[in-house]
Enzyme design. Structure first.
Site, PDB file in Angstrom:
ATOM      1  CG  ASN A 210       0.065   0.174   2.227  1.00  0.00           C
ATOM      2  OD1 ASN A 210       0.027   0.788   3.087  1.00  0.00           O
ATOM      3  ND2 ASN A 210      -0.215  -1.115   2.898  1.00  0.00           N
ATOM      4  CG  ASP A 307      -5.559  -7.054  14.349  1.00  0.00           C
ATOM      5  OD1 ASP A 307      -4.833  -6.213  15.171  1.00  0.00           O
ATOM      6  OD2 ASP A 307      -6.516  -6.171  14.449  1.00  0.00           O
ATOM      7  CB  ILE A 308       0.375  -6.717  14.815  1.00  0.00           C
ATOM      8  CG1 ILE A 308       0.660  -7.652  13.705  1.00  0.00           C
ATOM      9  CG2 ILE A 308       1.699  -6.148  16.183  1.00  0.00           C
ATOM     10  CD1 ILE A 308       1.633  -6.579  12.800  1.00  0.00           C
ATOM     11  CG  PHE A 324      -2.195   5.552  13.567  1.00  0.00           C
ATOM     12  CD1 PHE A 324      -1.615   5.452  14.913  1.00  0.00           C
ATOM     13  CD2 PHE A 324      -1.850   7.287  12.831  1.00  0.00           C
ATOM     14  CE1 PHE A 324      -0.521   6.151  15.585  1.00  0.00           C
ATOM     15  CE2 PHE A 324      -1.333   7.826  13.677  1.00  0.00           C
ATOM     16  CZ  PHE A 324      -0.656   7.523  14.689  1.00  0.00           C
ATOM     17  CE  LYS A 338      -9.716  -0.134  10.973  1.00  0.00           C
ATOM     18  NZ  LYS A 338      -9.498   1.128   9.990  1.00  0.00           N
TER      19      LYS A 338
END
Ligand code: PMT
Length: 397
Positions: A210, A307-308, A324, A338
């Site tokens: 990305n 998902d760290i 973030f 989130k």
């Protein structure tokens, strides 16, 4: 910002690296510092004082007696009373030895002995001179007296040898000075961060990634290091140098980022996940380059990445976790969702078109108390505001 209006005495002693001090002077004055240069006699043999006078806009001090004859007999005292710091760059082995003995045999050594402000040294010398026990003894004495030693670095030397003794580059010294002038709000804190994109290989030359440039994450890492934290930055592939005093671990994929973070998370006080991690990776990486085939389109099956951030937040003794969220719409709703899903106290929301790439950002901080919009600002400034907010929340806890 940290150097704006700071009064710095730049001492230059006689080594080949004296030419780099001219570049450093440019950087310091460009950042708004008020710099007075003082050179030893030996330094003037490497670079003429006129260069430094032109770059600082002030006469260069080289001779104690010239100042006295000019009706300024107390120059050595007056100068340091007004200074915020003295930086000697380069500092030769001989000059370090003279300082360790408390000598006052030229103007620069005298004003350092008479100083009422902090002293920083950027040593530069041949590797054997650096390794000599006498040099190390002298530096140890100076450190015990509170003198700050910046570098040196290792690498190619002017004499043709290779090793420890190169003066730090002007940009690094400028960063070190910035850090020196930043209030130390994060001393004794260990901060772990992720930054940049991840790259999920499909075949040996292609992959899914990305547009994250790493700018935001590196700005937070730098601000944390400047505030005195011990900082480890797990970075995806970006073209950026590691900030001063930051340990960088370079990774490519989300799985590598996950492994690097999980190895260090239990030891961290604060974890800030700025990276734009790919949610999916190819289930199988083709060992050879995928070919165009006549028989239709190649199929790439995807599988989810761990998902760290959520995993770190779920650790029994989790660090203070910050996420973030880059959203294309409904910033508050998606960011808060989130935050709740990952069970973290704070998330930083930004819109995709404002957050990715570029030097500025427009963010909103979401926590239990609600939303806290910050004005559009350079990412370096947002980083400092974010750290201040994190500290305030940690203190409340
Ligand atoms: O690098 P720049 O060009 O300066 O751009 C900065 C940025 C836009 C990338 C940054 O400000 C930002 O918003 N980063 C988060 C991007 C995002 O939307 O992440 P996400 O919604 O996929 O994930 C939410 C949070 O979980 C993030 O903190 C992310 O690091 C973390 N995450 C996500 C997935 C995953 N597998 N592991 C994670 O830790």
């Amino acid at each position: 910002m940290e150097l704006e209006g700071k009064r710095i005495v730049l001492g230059v002693t006689g080594g080949v690296a004296a030419y780099k001090a001219a570049g450093l002077l440019r950087l310091l004055t460009g950042a708004g510092a008020d710099v007075q240069v003082a050179m030893t006699e030996a330094a003037t043999r490497f670079v003429g004082p006129i260069t430094f006078a032109a770059l600082s806009g002030k006469p260069v001090l080289t001779d104690m007696w010239a100042a006295a004859a000019d009706n300024r007999p107390m120059t050595h005292i007056d100068l340091t009373r007004a200074a915020d710091a003295i930086l000697v760059a380069p500092a030769t082995a001989d000059f370090i030895a003279r300082l360790a003995q408390g000598r006052a045999d030229d103007l620069l050594a005298t004003l350092i002995l008479a100083r009422a402000c902090p002293l920083l040294l950027a040593p530069a010398m041949n590797r054997q001179m650096w390794d000599n026990p006498a040099t190390q003894r002298n530096l140890e004495l100076l450190r015990q007296d509170g003198v700050i030693c910046l570098g040196p670095a290792t690498g190619a030397q002017a004499c043709g040898e290779e090793g420890m003794g190169r003066m730090l580059e002007p940009e690094t010294l400028q960063e070190a000075l910035r850090a020196f002038f930043t209030p130390k709000s994060l001393t004794e804190k260990k901060v772990l961060l992720t930054a940049g994109p991840t790259f999920e290989a499909i075949d040996p030359v292609r992959g899914i990634t990305n547009l994250s440039s790493g700018c935001m994450g590196y700005a937070v890492a730098r601000a944390a290091a400047q505030a005195g934290a011990e900082v480890t930055l797990v970075s995806g592939p970006v073209a950026r140098a590691a900030p001063f005093n930051v340990t960088r671990i370079a990774v490519q994929s989300a799985l590598e980022m996950h492994a690097a973070v999980m190895k260090r998370a239990a030891d961290a006080d604060i974890f800030i996940a700025v990276a734009a991690v790919a949610d999916y990776r190819a289930e199988r990486i083709a060992p050879q380059k995928l070919k165009k085939s006549a028989g239709g389109l190649p199929e790439i099956r995807l599988t989810p990445n761990p998902d760290i951030l959520a995993e770190v937040a779920a650790l029994p003794d989790a660090p203070f976790c910050v996420g973030f969220a880059a959203e294309s719409e409904q910033l508050e709703t998606h960011a808060q969702q989130k935050r709740q899903r990952k069970n973290i106290p704070l998330i930083v929301g930004n819109l995709i078109q404002e957050g990715f790439g570029g030097e500025t950002n427009h963010v909103v901080l979401f926590d239990d108390a609600g939303s806290h919009p910050l004005p559009v600002a350079p990412k370096t400034q947002i980083a400092r505001q974010l750290l201040a907010h994190i500290l305030a929340l940690m203190e409340k806890k």
